[in-house]
Design a protein around this motif. Sequence first.
Motif, mmCIF file in Angstrom:
data_model
loop_
_atom_site.group_PDB
_atom_site.id
_atom_site.type_symbol
_atom_site.label_atom_id
_atom_site.label_comp_id
_atom_site.label_asym_id
_atom_site.label_seq_id
_atom_site.Cartn_x
_atom_site.Cartn_y
_atom_site.Cartn_z
ATOM 1 N N ASP A 138 0.830 -1.197 0.000
ATOM 2 C CA ASP A 138 0.000 0.000 0.000
ATOM 3 C C ASP A 138 0.863 1.245 0.000
ATOM 4 O OD1 ASP A 138 -2.884 -1.095 1.914
ATOM 5 O OD2 ASP A 138 -2.416 -1.083 -0.214
ATOM 6 N N ASP A 139 0.512 2.165 -0.860
ATOM 7 C CA ASP A 139 1.306 3.364 -1.012
ATOM 8 C C ASP A 139 0.409 4.558 -0.740
ATOM 9 O OD1 ASP A 139 3.520 4.434 -3.693
ATOM 10 O OD2 ASP A 139 3.201 5.167 -1.656
ATOM 11 N N LYS A 155 -0.556 6.736 -3.652
ATOM 12 C CA LYS A 155 -1.159 6.137 -4.849
ATOM 13 C C LYS A 155 -2.388 6.938 -5.242
ATOM 14 C CE LYS A 155 -4.019 2.696 -4.647
ATOM 15 N NZ LYS A 155 -4.974 1.751 -5.162
ATOM 16 N N PRO A 156 -2.559 7.194 -6.526
ATOM 17 C CA PRO A 156 -3.770 7.931 -6.956
ATOM 18 C C PRO A 156 -4.999 7.058 -6.751
ATOM 19 C CG PRO A 156 -2.498 7.229 -8.858
ATOM 20 C CD PRO A 156 -1.685 6.898 -7.667
ATOM 21 N N ARG A 157 -5.787 7.330 -5.746
ATOM 22 C CA ARG A 157 -6.960 6.517 -5.487
ATOM 23 C C ARG A 157 -8.048 6.802 -6.500
ATOM 24 N NH1 ARG A 157 -7.690 2.237 -3.327
ATOM 25 N NH2 ARG A 157 -8.805 2.405 -1.425
ATOM 26 N N GLY A 158 -8.849 5.824 -6.727
ATOM 27 C CA GLY A 158 -9.951 6.042 -7.663
ATOM 28 C C GLY A 158 -9.493 6.072 -9.106
ATOM 29 N N ALA A 159 -8.233 5.679 -9.328
ATOM 30 C CA ALA A 159 -7.735 5.729 -10.714
ATOM 31 C C ALA A 159 -8.492 4.754 -11.594
ATOM 32 C CB ALA A 159 -6.260 5.409 -10.725
ATOM 33 N N SER A 160 -8.971 3.643 -10.972
ATOM 34 C CA SER A 160 -9.641 2.658 -11.826
ATOM 35 C C SER A 160 -11.144 2.708 -11.663
ATOM 36 C CB SER A 160 -9.132 1.266 -11.494
ATOM 37 O OG SER A 160 -9.360 1.023 -10.122
ATOM 38 N N ARG A 161 -11.643 3.747 -11.104
ATOM 39 C CA ARG A 161 -13.098 3.840 -10.876
ATOM 40 C C ARG A 161 -13.873 3.807 -12.165
ATOM 41 N NH1 ARG A 161 -15.608 5.175 -5.812
ATOM 42 N NH2 ARG A 161 -13.964 4.640 -4.382
ATOM 43 N N ARG A 162 -14.954 3.069 -12.127
ATOM 44 C CA ARG A 162 -15.791 3.068 -13.338
ATOM 45 C C ARG A 162 -17.218 2.819 -12.896
ATOM 46 N NH1 ARG A 162 -13.490 -2.059 -16.383
ATOM 47 N NH2 ARG A 162 -11.540 -1.696 -15.426
#
Lengths: 820, 55
Positions: free
Chosen positions: B44-45, B48-55
Motif C-alpha cells: 500500500d502506497d 497512490k492515486p486513489r480512484g484511478a480505476s473507478r468506473r
Amino acid sequence: MTQARCFHCETDIPEGFVIEARVDERSHAVCCYGCQAAAEFIAGAGLTQFYRHREPMAGAILRPPEAKFSMYENEDVRQQYVTVDDSGIAEATLYIGDLYCPACIWLVDQVVSDLIGVHGVSANPASRRIIVSWAHDEQTLVDILRAIAVVGFKPEPIIPGQAKASEQADYRSAIKRLLIAGVFGMQAMMFAIGLYAGDYYGIGAGQEQLLRVASLLVSLPILLYSAKPFFRAALFSVRHHRLGMDITVSLALLIAFVASAINTALGQGAVYFDSIAMFVFLLCVTRFLEMRARHNADDRAAALASMLPAAVTRLSQDGAPELVAVAKLRSSDLLMLNSGDVIAVDGAIKQGCLVVDESMLTGESGAVVRDVGDGIFAGTRVLEGEAVIEATTIGSGTQLGEIARLIEKAQDDRLAALSLSDRFASAFVMIVLFVSLAALVAWWQIDAERALPVLLSILIVACPCALALAMPTALASAAAMLSRHGLLLVRSRLLEHFRPGATIVFDKTGTLTNGRPELTSTQLSESCEYSVRQCLEIAAAIERDSEHVLARAFAPFNCASVATDESPVTHLGQGVSASVDGVQYKLGKREFVVSSDDDCADLQSTQGKTQVFLSKGQKLLAQFSISDSLRADVEPLMNELRREGIRPVIASGDNRLAVQSVATKLGIDEWHHDQTPQDKLALLKQLKQQSDVVLMVGDGINDAPVLSVADASIAIANGTPLARSTADGILLGQSLLPLYVLSRVSGRTRRVIKQSLLWAVSYNVVAISLAAFGWVTPWMAAIGMSTSSLIVVGNALRISGQSLSHVVTADLPVPAEAYQ
Amino acid sequence: MSILYLLIPLGLILVTVFVAAFFWAARNGQFDDLESPAMSIVLDDDTKPRGASRR
C-alpha cells in the motif's frame, strides 16, 4: 537460447511477436494484447508494486481469460449468487482458482475496492475465495467480474458449499484454541518461574500456594478448551480399539494435571502446569499448520459446480428460447446449444450437429463430431455447430457426477491407514506404563514416601512430547520449504511416498505439455506481400470469435484495428473464410485454402504438429505450425527422476503418434496411449503390483479418479478444480521442476523424522531409567521435557533451512552435475 | 511480597478480558487471512492515486 518471457504473465513470448506495455516509464515485452491491457491497467491504477512483490511462480496464471460474464446479467442466474440485505447491500462469494500468492490477493483487493459502490472485499487465501459487498444500486456483479478479469484472473461466482463453510468454522476454532493455549500458557510459565526461583531462594508458604493455585486456574481453560480435540480423538480411538498418538498425549496431560492438582490440594510438592501448557501449545501449533495445508485443497462441491455453466438456453413448451439457471433444469428438457457453450447435462442430440471437445472426460485432444441421436456429456464444450438436445440425466447422475462419486469413495478409503509414528507412540506408552507400575511397586517396598514423587517424575519425564512433535513439525517445515519452490503440499502422504523405487505416472496433455495449442512457427510463401505479423493479425481477426481448439493459438495476435468485415463463414471441419478490409481470405486445411499444390513445398509435417494455411483469393500466403509444446524443464526433470530411482511412465488419452513423440523426446520407456479413465485406473492397479509406490501427476477431470487411487497424487494449478481438490500436492507455475525439489525435500524429511524419533527414544530410555532410580528432581523433569521438544522442533527446521534455490531457476535447465 | 495476592488475581482478570477480545476478533473473521495483511503494509502506497480505476 532462452525465450523472452511476458512481463505480465511470464509465459514464453511467441517468436517474432513484438508488442510492449509501458509500465513505470519503461517498455516491457508482453505476449499478447490481453497482457498488454492488463499491465497498462495496473500501471494506470498505480498498482505496480504488485510486479515487485509477487511470487515468482504466480505470474504464470495471469493470462487474461477469454471468459464471458454476460450470463450473470440474467436475473435468475444472478440471484443464485448474490444476496441483498435490507439496507441494499449486495454480497457475493467469488472463487478465483489462481489466487495463490499474497500479492495477487492484494491486487484483486485493490482493483475491486476501487470500483464505485464497492464496500468491502474480504479474502480467504486458503480457499481462494473473496467475498465482495457493494451497494446494489451502484454496481453490478458483471462489472465486478470484468474488472477482475482485466488484470488476468478468472473469477467464478459460487454458492458457498457446505464443506468450505465448515472448514472456516474449523479454522476459527483452531485459532481460538491456539490463543487460549498461548495466552494462558504464558501465565502458567510465568508462575512456574516464580516457583522454581522459590525452590532455589526460598519462598513463603502462602505465596508458594498462591502460585500453585494460580497455575491450576490458568491450566483449566487450556485443558478444557485447547486440549479438547486430543481427548475427543483419544476416546474415539479407544472405542474403536485403535491405538494412536492422541491416547498417549491425553494420558500424559491427564496424569500430569491430576498429580499437580493433588499436590496443590496438599499444599506441597511439585506442580507441572507449565509443562502441560507448553506441550498443549506446541501441539496446537503443529496441528493448526497441518490443517491449513489441508484446507488448501479445493472444495470438491464447488469444483464440480464450476465445471458446469451457470445458465443454459432452454426451449419452453411453445418453442420459445429462455435463459434458465442450470439448477432449475429437469430431465427431458430441451436445450439449445451453440458454439462456445459448455454442456450442462448428459443428453442426446435431437436436431442439428455439433463438434465437441471431450478432452476433460476422455483426455483426447481432438474434437469429435456428434450427430442426431448421439449422446453428449455434461462438462464438455461445443466447438462448432448448433443443436437442440434433450437432457437425459442432470446433476449428480451425469458422467461428471459419477466421476465425483468415484473420487469421494477413493478418498475415504485412503484416510484409514495409521501412520508410522502413531503405532510407535502407542507401543511406547504401553512400555512407559509398565515401567511406572514396576517402579511404583518397587519403591513402595523400599521407601513408601518417595513412591508417588518417583512415579510422577517417571511419567513427566517420559512425556511423549518429542514423539508427538517429531512428525508434525517435520511435515510443517517441509511444506513451508516446498511452497517456497512452487509446490503446495496438501497431504503429508506425498512426502512419505516420493522415494526411490516409486513409479510416477504422468498425464500428457496439460501436464507434460502446456495444454494450449501454441503457434510454433510461421512460414510465408514466396509471393506473400505481408509481414509475419500482418498475416498473424489477419488470422487472429478471422478466428477471433471461433471456439475451435486451434483458434486459440491465434488469440495472442488479436489486434483491435484488424477486423473482419462481417462474420466469418465456417466450413465445418475444413476451415473458415472471411473478408478483411474488402479482401477475401481463407484459413484452414490446405485443401480448403488452395485448390492446387503449385505453391511452395510443405514443411515436413512433424508428428503432433498441425498445419494451418492462410490464403488470399487462390494464392497461398502463409503456413502456421501449431502444436502443444512441452513444459519448460521437463527433460532435465526426467533425468533427475531416473537418477533418484523413480521410474516415469506416461498414460495419455491422446493418440499413438502424439504420445510416442513426447515419450521418445523424454526418453521414457513405458508409455500408453488412447487411455480412457477406466484404462488409466487399470494401468495404475497393474503398476501397483510391480512397484511399491505409484504416484500420479495430472490435470484433468479424466485423471481425477486415478488421482485418488494412486498412493499419492499431484495436480497442476491450471488444471481443473476437481483434480486440485483430490490431489495431495498442487504444482504452481508453469514448470514441473518443483518435483525435483520434492524428491530432495522428502529425502530430508525422512531423515529428519528418523533422527527425531531416534532422539526421542534414546532420551526416553535414559530419562526413564534415571527417574525410576529416583535421581530426577521436578525441575530436571520439566527441563528435560522442554529441551527434548525444542531439539525435535529445531531439527525439523533444518529441512527448510538449507536453501535449494540454486537448483530451481525456472528459466534455465540446470545440468545434472550442479545438483551435487 | 504480599502485594502478589492482589496482583495475580488482577492479572488473571485482565488476561480473561484480552482472551474474550481475541475470541470476538476470531468470530469476526479477522484471523481468516493471515498472509495478505503482511503484504498490504509493504504494497500500500499512501501517494497512490486513489480512484484511478473507478468506473
